[in-house]
Design a protein around this motif. Structure first.
Motif, PDB file in Angstrom:
ATOM      1  N   ALA A  32       0.855  -1.183   0.000  1.00 56.69           N
ATOM      2  CA  ALA A  32       0.000   0.000   0.000  1.00 56.69           C
ATOM      3  C   ALA A  32       0.891   1.233   0.000  1.00 56.69           C
ATOM      4  CB  ALA A  32      -0.928   0.005   1.199  1.00 56.69           C
ATOM      5  N   ALA A  33       0.475   2.260  -0.731  1.00 53.98           N
ATOM      6  CA  ALA A  33       1.276   3.482  -0.814  1.00 53.98           C
ATOM      7  C   ALA A  33       0.363   4.681  -1.042  1.00 53.98           C
ATOM      8  CB  ALA A  33       2.298   3.375  -1.941  1.00 53.98           C
ATOM      9  N   ILE A  34       0.769   5.825  -0.553  1.00 52.77           N
ATOM     10  CA  ILE A  34       0.026   7.079  -0.727  1.00 52.77           C
ATOM     11  C   ILE A  34       0.528   7.785  -1.987  1.00 52.77           C
ATOM     12  CG2 ILE A  34      -0.493   9.333   0.298  1.00 52.77           C
ATOM     13  CD1 ILE A  34      -0.159   8.084   3.030  1.00 52.77           C
ATOM     14  N   ASP A  35      -0.386   8.284  -2.769  1.00 51.48           N
ATOM     15  CA  ASP A  35      -0.052   9.019  -3.993  1.00 51.48           C
ATOM     16  C   ASP A  35       0.806  10.231  -3.616  1.00 51.48           C
ATOM     17  OD1 ASP A  35       0.078  10.481  -6.335  1.00 51.48           O
ATOM     18  OD2 ASP A  35      -2.003  10.086  -6.892  1.00 51.48           O
ATOM     19  N   PRO A  36       2.015  10.344  -4.163  1.00 55.73           N
ATOM     20  CA  PRO A  36       2.894  11.480  -3.810  1.00 55.73           C
ATOM     21  C   PRO A  36       2.338  12.833  -4.233  1.00 55.73           C
ATOM     22  CG  PRO A  36       3.807  10.230  -5.636  1.00 55.73           C
ATOM     23  CD  PRO A  36       2.656   9.434  -5.124  1.00 55.73           C
ATOM     24  N   HIS A  37       1.401  12.836  -5.195  1.00 59.00           N
ATOM     25  CA  HIS A  37       0.827  14.085  -5.658  1.00 59.00           C
ATOM     26  C   HIS A  37      -0.499  14.418  -4.970  1.00 59.00           C
ATOM     27  CE1 HIS A  37       3.900  13.980  -8.747  1.00 59.00           C
ATOM     28  NE2 HIS A  37       3.470  12.773  -9.134  1.00 59.00           N
ATOM     29  N   ASP A  38      -1.073  13.428  -4.322  1.00 58.74           N
ATOM     30  CA  ASP A  38      -2.355  13.647  -3.635  1.00 58.74           C
ATOM     31  C   ASP A  38      -2.381  12.770  -2.393  1.00 58.74           C
ATOM     32  OD1 ASP A  38      -4.896  14.123  -2.783  1.00 58.74           O
ATOM     33  OD2 ASP A  38      -5.909  13.373  -4.596  1.00 58.74           O
ATOM     34  N   ASN A  39      -2.137  13.368  -1.226  1.00 57.94           N
ATOM     35  CA  ASN A  39      -2.048  12.573   0.000  1.00 57.94           C
ATOM     36  C   ASN A  39      -3.395  12.032   0.459  1.00 57.94           C
ATOM     37  OD1 ASN A  39      -3.267  14.879   0.927  1.00 57.94           O
ATOM     38  ND2 ASN A  39      -1.531  15.546   2.201  1.00 57.94           N
ATOM     39  N   ARG A  40      -4.447  12.349  -0.291  1.00 65.70           N
ATOM     40  CA  ARG A  40      -5.754  11.779   0.034  1.00 65.70           C
ATOM     41  C   ARG A  40      -6.022  10.487  -0.729  1.00 65.70           C
ATOM     42  NH1 ARG A  40      -9.427  16.779  -1.468  1.00 65.70           N
ATOM     43  NH2 ARG A  40      -8.021  16.558  -3.284  1.00 65.70           N
TER      44      ARG A  40
END
Length: 249
Positions: A233-241
């Motif tokens: 699982a990873a958070i989008d670097p351009h959108d932390n939502r």
């Protein structure tokens, strides 16, 4: 047999209360009196209550000396007299997989039913304990109890539920010697799980059970179920939502 038989010489002290009571019973105390010419001879009469008290006191003192002598000598019971567990008695360690995948379908309900079945099949002399495993945590829900008190484990089962972690079979088995403790009985390790591939250890050697331990796997998963798990699982670097989850089978 005695650990220190020399202390049995203390039994000779039994003669002390016997001698004291003999002297007290003889009552040798004499009182001066002017003349016994006109006094008729008679015997000392003792009441039944006084006699009973005399013998009870003597028996108590003798028993105390015997008990002290045997205690210091270290009385050892023969092996064939001392009671022990049945030769076929076992410790049934019931491990419930409480990982996230156990929430799927009826797996958790089947797991509880399987645990209840194991507890219901305990024989006289057996012991049982309850353990949960998920993530990096192996929790002892209930310490070992004899078969007659298995109701406490059955009640504890109803308070359990799956978590949000994954199970690591390697951690479960490599730490088994610690949470099983110094079990005096041979162990039957019941692992109630859905056998998810994601729970497999990195090293096959980590699945080695402790000595005198037989592993019994109880598969509560569906036969046609896909072995799907979250690989990352990873958070989008351009959108932390935004959260991206990678699923593998």
């Amino acid at each position: 047999m005695f650990a220190a038989p020399a202390f049995l010489l203390g039994l000779l002290a039994i003669g002390i209360p016997l001698w004291l009571h003999r002297m007290a019973r003889a009552d040798p105390t004499h009182q001066p009196f002017a003349s016994l010419m006109l006094i008729e001879a008679s015997e000392i009469q003792r009441s039944a209550r006084h006699t009973l008290r005399y013998w009870l006191l003597l028996a108590t003192r003798v028993a105390l000396i015997i008990a002290l002598a045997l205690a210091f000598a270290g009385l050892l019971l023969p092996a064939n007299v001392a009671p022990g567990p049945a030769s076929n008695a076992r410790l049934h360690a019931i491990v419930l997989d409480t990982s996230l995948s156990m929430r799927h379908g009826e797996r958790w309900q089947r797991a509880l039913e399987r645990a209840q079945s194991i507890l219901g099949g305990l024989r006289r002399g057996d012991q049982a304990m309850l353990v949960t495993a998920a993530g990096r945590r192996i929790e002892i829900v209930h310490e070992p109890v004899v078969a007659d008190r298995a109701g406490a484990l059955q009640a504890a089962l109803q308070r359990l539920e799956p978590s949000l972690d994954r199970l690591d079979y390697g951690l479960l088995m490599s730490t088994a010697s610690g949470w099983l403790g110094s079990a005096l009985l041979p162990v039957e390790l019941h692992i109630i799980t859905d056998l998810q591939q994601s729970a497999s250890p990195v090293r096959f050697a980590d699945l080695q059970p402790p000595l005198r331990t037989d592993v019994v796997l109880h598969d509560v998963g569906e036969e046609d179920a896909a072995n799907t798990y979250i690989e990352g699982a990873a958070i989008d670097p351009h959108d932390n939502r935004a959260l991206y989850v990678t699923v593998a089978t």
